[in-house]
Design a protein around this motif. Structure first.
Motif, PDB file in Angstrom:
ATOM      1  N   ALA A 265       0.767  -1.178   0.070  1.00 32.46           N
ATOM      2  CA  ALA A 265      -0.044   0.060   0.029  1.00 32.46           C
ATOM      3  C   ALA A 265       0.823   1.396   0.106  1.00 32.46           C
ATOM      4  O   ALA A 265       1.811   1.115   0.667  1.00 32.46           O
ATOM      5  CB  ALA A 265      -0.851  -0.017   1.294  1.00 32.46           C
ATOM      6  N   GLY A 266       0.236   2.192  -0.523  1.00 38.30           N
ATOM      7  CA  GLY A 266       1.319   3.641  -0.684  1.00 38.30           C
ATOM      8  C   GLY A 266       0.428   4.799  -0.949  1.00 38.30           C
ATOM      9  O   GLY A 266      -0.857   4.541  -1.734  1.00 38.30           O
ATOM     10  N   LEU A 267       0.860   5.914  -0.688  1.00 36.08           N
ATOM     11  CA  LEU A 267       0.001   7.178  -1.098  1.00 36.08           C
ATOM     12  C   LEU A 267       0.799   8.088  -2.262  1.00 36.08           C
ATOM     13  O   LEU A 267       2.185   7.777  -2.169  1.00 36.08           O
ATOM     14  CB  LEU A 267       0.092   8.155   0.166  1.00 36.08           C
ATOM     15  CG  LEU A 267      -1.286   7.480   1.152  1.00 36.08           C
ATOM     16  CD1 LEU A 267      -0.739   8.318   2.797  1.00 36.08           C
ATOM     17  CD2 LEU A 267      -2.518   7.662   0.716  1.00 36.08           C
ATOM     18  N   TRP A 268       0.459   8.755  -2.796  1.00 33.21           N
ATOM     19  CA  TRP A 268       1.164   9.750  -3.940  1.00 33.21           C
ATOM     20  C   TRP A 268       2.215   8.705  -4.641  1.00 33.21           C
ATOM     21  O   TRP A 268       3.245   9.074  -4.903  1.00 33.21           O
ATOM     22  CB  TRP A 268       1.861  10.532  -3.121  1.00 33.21           C
ATOM     23  CG  TRP A 268       1.075  11.386  -1.964  1.00 33.21           C
ATOM     24  CD1 TRP A 268       1.267  11.273  -0.714  1.00 33.21           C
ATOM     25  CD2 TRP A 268      -0.125  11.895  -2.261  1.00 33.21           C
ATOM     26  NE1 TRP A 268       0.348  12.184  -0.067  1.00 33.21           N
ATOM     27  CE2 TRP A 268      -0.512  12.477  -0.830  1.00 33.21           C
ATOM     28  CE3 TRP A 268      -0.814  12.431  -3.203  1.00 33.21           C
ATOM     29  CZ2 TRP A 268      -1.453  13.431  -0.909  1.00 33.21           C
ATOM     30  CZ3 TRP A 268      -2.130  13.151  -3.202  1.00 33.21           C
ATOM     31  CH2 TRP A 268      -2.448  13.583  -1.818  1.00 33.21           C
ATOM     32  N   ILE A 269       1.519   7.671  -5.110  1.00 32.56           N
ATOM     33  CA  ILE A 269       2.386   6.732  -5.916  1.00 32.56           C
ATOM     34  C   ILE A 269       2.487   7.445  -7.284  1.00 32.56           C
ATOM     35  O   ILE A 269       1.487   7.719  -8.029  1.00 32.56           O
ATOM     36  CB  ILE A 269       1.863   5.252  -6.287  1.00 32.56           C
ATOM     37  CG1 ILE A 269       2.009   4.747  -4.761  1.00 32.56           C
ATOM     38  CG2 ILE A 269       2.790   4.439  -7.268  1.00 32.56           C
ATOM     39  CD1 ILE A 269       1.723   3.403  -4.614  1.00 32.56           C
ATOM     40  N   ARG A 270       3.520   7.342  -8.093  1.00 34.47           N
ATOM     41  CA  ARG A 270       3.852   8.160  -9.304  1.00 34.47           C
ATOM     42  C   ARG A 270       4.097   6.863 -10.325  1.00 34.47           C
ATOM     43  O   ARG A 270       3.726   7.166 -11.432  1.00 34.47           O
ATOM     44  CB  ARG A 270       5.050   8.958  -9.373  1.00 34.47           C
ATOM     45  CG  ARG A 270       5.108  10.275  -8.512  1.00 34.47           C
ATOM     46  CD  ARG A 270       6.489  10.775  -7.967  1.00 34.47           C
ATOM     47  NE  ARG A 270       7.149   9.908  -7.447  1.00 34.47           N
ATOM     48  CZ  ARG A 270       8.231  10.266  -6.786  1.00 34.47           C
ATOM     49  NH1 ARG A 270       8.952  11.139  -7.195  1.00 34.47           N
ATOM     50  NH2 ARG A 270       8.962   9.405  -6.120  1.00 34.47           N
ATOM     51  N   ALA A 271       4.498   5.838  -9.875  1.00 38.32           N
ATOM     52  CA  ALA A 271       4.756   4.674 -10.727  1.00 38.32           C
ATOM     53  C   ALA A 271       4.375   3.246 -10.195  1.00 38.32           C
ATOM     54  O   ALA A 271       5.303   3.057  -9.238  1.00 38.32           O
ATOM     55  CB  ALA A 271       6.411   4.586 -11.139  1.00 38.32           C
ATOM     56  N   TYR A 272       3.117   2.879 -10.568  1.00 40.96           N
ATOM     57  CA  TYR A 272       2.576   1.864  -9.735  1.00 40.96           C
ATOM     58  C   TYR A 272       3.421   0.647  -9.715  1.00 40.96           C
ATOM     59  O   TYR A 272       3.322  -0.350  -8.995  1.00 40.96           O
ATOM     60  CB  TYR A 272       1.190   1.664 -10.131  1.00 40.96           C
ATOM     61  CG  TYR A 272       0.254   2.907 -10.017  1.00 40.96           C
ATOM     62  CD1 TYR A 272      -0.113   3.959 -10.765  1.00 40.96           C
ATOM     63  CD2 TYR A 272      -0.378   2.886  -8.710  1.00 40.96           C
ATOM     64  CE1 TYR A 272      -0.754   4.868 -10.385  1.00 40.96           C
ATOM     65  CE2 TYR A 272      -1.019   3.800  -8.253  1.00 40.96           C
ATOM     66  CZ  TYR A 272      -1.403   4.910  -9.078  1.00 40.96           C
ATOM     67  OH  TYR A 272      -2.020   6.174  -8.794  1.00 40.96           O
ATOM     68  N   SER A 273       4.095   0.537 -10.794  1.00 38.83           N
ATOM     69  CA  SER A 273       5.184  -0.905 -10.847  1.00 38.83           C
ATOM     70  C   SER A 273       6.516  -0.740 -10.097  1.00 38.83           C
ATOM     71  O   SER A 273       6.978  -1.956 -10.025  1.00 38.83           O
ATOM     72  CB  SER A 273       5.368  -1.147 -12.399  1.00 38.83           C
ATOM     73  OG  SER A 273       6.153  -0.387 -13.020  1.00 38.83           O
TER      74      SER A 273
END
Length: 124
Positions: free
Chosen positions: A98-106
């Motif tokens: 889980a994460g917030l403010w993700i720019r690159a989902y991979s």
């Protein structure tokens, strides 16, 4: 703080199906992007699927497109990975993240919280 607990792994024959679940504890689950990664013995951890906060856009690795589906149930604080047409090369430990403010989902480094993993073994 978010805690993630995966379940649903196991042993299945090639061509079979499994559904992994990841239950999140903590607040604001709906605000987090959720991802599934996997790691096979001797290999690096690799991206499988991800789902964004609303509107729930999904992303899948090329190796699982058309076979795996990620979804989330906000009311149950749970994200799922439906895996169909499993292949021996899908054998790995599967991790929820889980994460917030993700720019690159991979990218694994974008995720802050990780579960302990669940083993998936596909026999030929």
């Amino acid at each position: 703080q978010v805690q993630l607990v995966e379940s649903g792994g196991g042993l299945v024959q090639a061509g079979g199906s499994l559904r992994l679940s990841c239950v999140a504890s903590g607040r604001a689950f709906s605000s987090y992007a959720m991802g599934w990664f996997r790691q096979a013995p001797g290999k690096e951890r690799e991206f499988v699927s991800a789902i964004t906060p609303s509107p729930g856009t999904t992303y899948n690795a090329d190796s699982v497109k058309g076979r795996f589906t990620i979804s989330r149930d906000i009311g149950k604080n749970t994200v799922y990975l439906q895996m169909n047409s499993l292949k021996p090369e899908d054998t790995a430990v599967y991790y929820c993240a889980a994460g917030l403010w993700i720019r690159a989902y991979s990218r694994a480094s974008e995720y802050v919280y990780w579960g302990q993993g669940t083993q998936v073994t596909v026999s030929s």
